[in-house]
Structures are given as structure tokens and as C-alpha cells.
Design a protein around this motif. Structure first.
Motif, PDB file in Angstrom:
ATOM      1  N   LEU A  56     -13.982   5.880  64.879  1.00  0.00           N
ATOM      2  CA  LEU A  56     -12.658   5.611  65.436  1.00  0.00           C
ATOM      3  C   LEU A  56     -11.571   5.779  64.376  1.00  0.00           C
ATOM      4  O   LEU A  56     -11.797   5.496  63.201  1.00  0.00           O
ATOM      5  CB  LEU A  56     -12.598   4.171  65.973  1.00  0.00           C
ATOM      6  N   PRO A  57     -10.390   6.213  64.792  1.00  0.00           N
ATOM      7  CA  PRO A  57      -9.278   6.274  63.844  1.00  0.00           C
ATOM      8  C   PRO A  57      -8.881   4.863  63.405  1.00  0.00           C
ATOM      9  O   PRO A  57      -9.169   3.888  64.103  1.00  0.00           O
ATOM     10  CB  PRO A  57      -8.146   6.922  64.639  1.00  0.00           C
ATOM     11  N   GLU A  58      -8.213   4.748  62.275  1.00  0.00           N
ATOM     12  CA  GLU A  58      -7.834   3.433  61.738  1.00  0.00           C
ATOM     13  C   GLU A  58      -6.906   2.655  62.664  1.00  0.00           C
ATOM     14  O   GLU A  58      -6.847   1.434  62.599  1.00  0.00           O
ATOM     15  CB  GLU A  58      -7.167   3.605  60.371  1.00  0.00           C
ATOM     16  N   THR A  59      -6.194   3.358  63.530  1.00  0.00           N
ATOM     17  CA  THR A  59      -5.254   2.689  64.435  1.00  0.00           C
ATOM     18  C   THR A  59      -5.940   2.052  65.643  1.00  0.00           C
ATOM     19  O   THR A  59      -5.305   1.328  66.396  1.00  0.00           O
ATOM     20  CB  THR A  59      -4.199   3.683  64.944  1.00  0.00           C
ATOM     21  N   ILE A  60      -7.238   2.311  65.833  1.00  0.00           N
ATOM     22  CA  ILE A  60      -7.984   1.755  66.969  1.00  0.00           C
ATOM     23  C   ILE A  60      -8.908   0.656  66.452  1.00  0.00           C
ATOM     24  O   ILE A  60      -9.713   0.880  65.556  1.00  0.00           O
ATOM     25  CB  ILE A  60      -8.820   2.847  67.674  1.00  0.00           C
ATOM     26  N   VAL A  61      -8.792  -0.542  67.032  1.00  0.00           N
ATOM     27  CA  VAL A  61      -9.623  -1.679  66.640  1.00  0.00           C
ATOM     28  C   VAL A  61     -10.511  -2.070  67.830  1.00  0.00           C
ATOM     29  O   VAL A  61     -10.004  -2.551  68.844  1.00  0.00           O
ATOM     30  CB  VAL A  61      -8.761  -2.885  66.217  1.00  0.00           C
ATOM     31  N   PRO A  62     -11.828  -1.848  67.739  1.00  0.00           N
ATOM     32  CA  PRO A  62     -12.703  -2.206  68.850  1.00  0.00           C
ATOM     33  C   PRO A  62     -12.853  -3.726  68.941  1.00  0.00           C
ATOM     34  O   PRO A  62     -12.862  -4.428  67.929  1.00  0.00           O
ATOM     35  CB  PRO A  62     -14.030  -1.546  68.480  1.00  0.00           C
ATOM     36  N   HIS A  63     -12.949  -4.229  70.158  1.00  0.00           N
ATOM     37  CA  HIS A  63     -13.139  -5.673  70.312  1.00  0.00           C
ATOM     38  C   HIS A  63     -14.381  -6.013  71.106  1.00  0.00           C
ATOM     39  O   HIS A  63     -14.781  -7.165  71.176  1.00  0.00           O
ATOM     40  CB  HIS A  63     -11.904  -6.336  70.935  1.00  0.00           C
ATOM     41  N   SER A  64     -15.010  -5.025  71.734  1.00  0.00           N
ATOM     42  CA  SER A  64     -16.242  -5.306  72.470  1.00  0.00           C
ATOM     43  C   SER A  64     -16.985  -4.002  72.740  1.00  0.00           C
ATOM     44  O   SER A  64     -16.423  -2.921  72.677  1.00  0.00           O
ATOM     45  CB  SER A  64     -15.939  -6.023  73.786  1.00  0.00           C
ATOM     46  N   VAL A  65     -18.261  -4.146  73.057  1.00  0.00           N
ATOM     47  CA  VAL A  65     -19.106  -3.031  73.465  1.00  0.00           C
ATOM     48  C   VAL A  65     -19.735  -3.433  74.788  1.00  0.00           C
ATOM     49  O   VAL A  65     -20.218  -4.556  74.930  1.00  0.00           O
ATOM     50  CB  VAL A  65     -20.195  -2.732  72.411  1.00  0.00           C
ATOM     51  N   LEU A  66     -19.718  -2.541  75.753  1.00  0.00           N
ATOM     52  CA  LEU A  66     -20.262  -2.841  77.071  1.00  0.00           C
ATOM     53  C   LEU A  66     -21.574  -2.112  77.285  1.00  0.00           C
ATOM     54  O   LEU A  66     -21.694  -0.933  76.969  1.00  0.00           O
ATOM     55  CB  LEU A  66     -19.282  -2.405  78.170  1.00  0.00           C
ATOM     56  N   ALA A  67     -22.535  -2.807  77.839  1.00  0.00           N
ATOM     57  CA  ALA A  67     -23.793  -2.187  78.256  1.00  0.00           C
ATOM     58  C   ALA A  67     -23.683  -1.911  79.751  1.00  0.00           C
ATOM     59  O   ALA A  67     -23.392  -2.814  80.538  1.00  0.00           O
ATOM     60  CB  ALA A  67     -24.957  -3.114  77.964  1.00  0.00           C
ATOM     61  N   LEU A  68     -23.881  -0.668  80.145  1.00  0.00           N
ATOM     62  CA  LEU A  68     -23.754  -0.291  81.548  1.00  0.00           C
ATOM     63  C   LEU A  68     -25.127  -0.054  82.159  1.00  0.00           C
ATOM     64  O   LEU A  68     -26.039   0.403  81.500  1.00  0.00           O
ATOM     65  CB  LEU A  68     -22.901   0.973  81.683  1.00  0.00           C
ATOM     66  N   GLY A  69     -25.243  -0.344  83.433  1.00  0.00           N
ATOM     67  CA  GLY A  69     -26.497  -0.128  84.139  1.00  0.00           C
ATOM     68  C   GLY A  69     -26.342  -0.535  85.581  1.00  0.00           C
ATOM     69  O   GLY A  69     -25.247  -0.588  86.117  1.00  0.00           O
ATOM     70  N   TYR A  70     -27.452  -0.842  86.205  1.00  0.00           N
ATOM     71  CA  TYR A  70     -27.421  -1.267  87.590  1.00  0.00           C
ATOM     72  C   TYR A  70     -28.489  -2.335  87.804  1.00  0.00           C
ATOM     73  O   TYR A  70     -29.473  -2.384  87.078  1.00  0.00           O
ATOM     74  CB  TYR A  70     -27.627  -0.079  88.540  1.00  0.00           C
ATOM     75  N   PRO A  71     -28.312  -3.199  88.801  1.00  0.00           N
ATOM     76  CA  PRO A  71     -29.271  -4.274  89.041  1.00  0.00           C
ATOM     77  C   PRO A  71     -30.586  -3.738  89.596  1.00  0.00           C
ATOM     78  O   PRO A  71     -30.623  -2.663  90.211  1.00  0.00           O
ATOM     79  CB  PRO A  71     -28.564  -5.169  90.057  1.00  0.00           C
ATOM     80  N   ALA A  72     -31.646  -4.482  89.389  1.00  0.00           N
ATOM     81  CA  ALA A  72     -32.960  -4.078  89.879  1.00  0.00           C
ATOM     82  C   ALA A  72     -33.000  -4.070  91.407  1.00  0.00           C
ATOM     83  O   ALA A  72     -33.661  -3.227  92.019  1.00  0.00           O
ATOM     84  CB  ALA A  72     -34.034  -5.004  89.331  1.00  0.00           C
ATOM     85  N   GLU A  73     -32.294  -5.004  92.038  1.00  0.00           N
ATOM     86  CA  GLU A  73     -32.283  -5.042  93.501  1.00  0.00           C
ATOM     87  C   GLU A  73     -31.298  -4.009  94.057  1.00  0.00           C
ATOM     88  O   GLU A  73     -30.341  -3.619  93.400  1.00  0.00           O
ATOM     89  CB  GLU A  73     -31.931  -6.435  94.021  1.00  0.00           C
ATOM     90  N   GLU A  74     -31.531  -3.571  95.263  1.00  0.00           N
ATOM     91  CA  GLU A  74     -30.700  -2.546  95.883  1.00  0.00           C
ATOM     92  C   GLU A  74     -29.409  -3.157  96.425  1.00  0.00           C
ATOM     93  O   GLU A  74     -29.428  -4.203  97.056  1.00  0.00           O
ATOM     94  CB  GLU A  74     -31.464  -1.892  97.023  1.00  0.00           C
ATOM     95  N   ASN A  75     -28.286  -2.496  96.180  1.00  0.00           N
ATOM     96  CA  ASN A  75     -27.005  -2.952  96.720  1.00  0.00           C
ATOM     97  C   ASN A  75     -26.927  -2.596  98.198  1.00  0.00           C
ATOM     98  O   ASN A  75     -27.298  -1.501  98.595  1.00  0.00           O
ATOM     99  CB  ASN A  75     -25.829  -2.316  95.982  1.00  0.00           C
TER     100      ASN A  75
END
Length: 50
Positions: A13-32
Motif C-alpha cells: 500500500l502507498p504511505e497515504t493508505i492506512v489499513p485498519h482491518s482485513v476481511l475473510a470472505l466466504g459463505y455459510p455451510a447451510e444453504e441460503n
């Protein structure tokens, strides 16, 4: 700050961008039962680099 610096280095990331979190993406085991409305915004997604 240690985690922030490691995340910034990991994602090159460039110095002007400060990350504050990381997200884990996925889907639930049960069907929506009902599909959700998409909130995807292509212009807000970066692949491999900033």
C-alpha cells in the motif's frame, strides 16, 4: 501499529493508505433460502495491489 505496518507491506500500500482491518470472505455451510441484493461495487475492489 505493528499489525498496520505488516498489512501495508503485505499489500504494498502507498504511505497515504492506512489499513485498519482485513476481511475473510466466504459463505455459510447451510444453504441460503433467499438471494440477497448485490452490493458489489467494482470500482472499490483492488486485486493483488493498490
Amino acid at each position: 501499529m505493528d499489525r498496520v505496518e505488516k498489512q501495508a507491506a503485505l499489500f504494498n500500500l502507498p504511505e497515504t493508505i492506512v489499513p485498519h482491518s482485513v476481511l475473510a470472505l466466504g459463505y455459510p455451510a447451510e444453504e441460503n433460502k433467499e438471494p440477497r441484493e448485490s452490493r458489489y461495487e467494482e470500482n472499490r475492489v483492488h486485486f493483488e495491489k493498490w
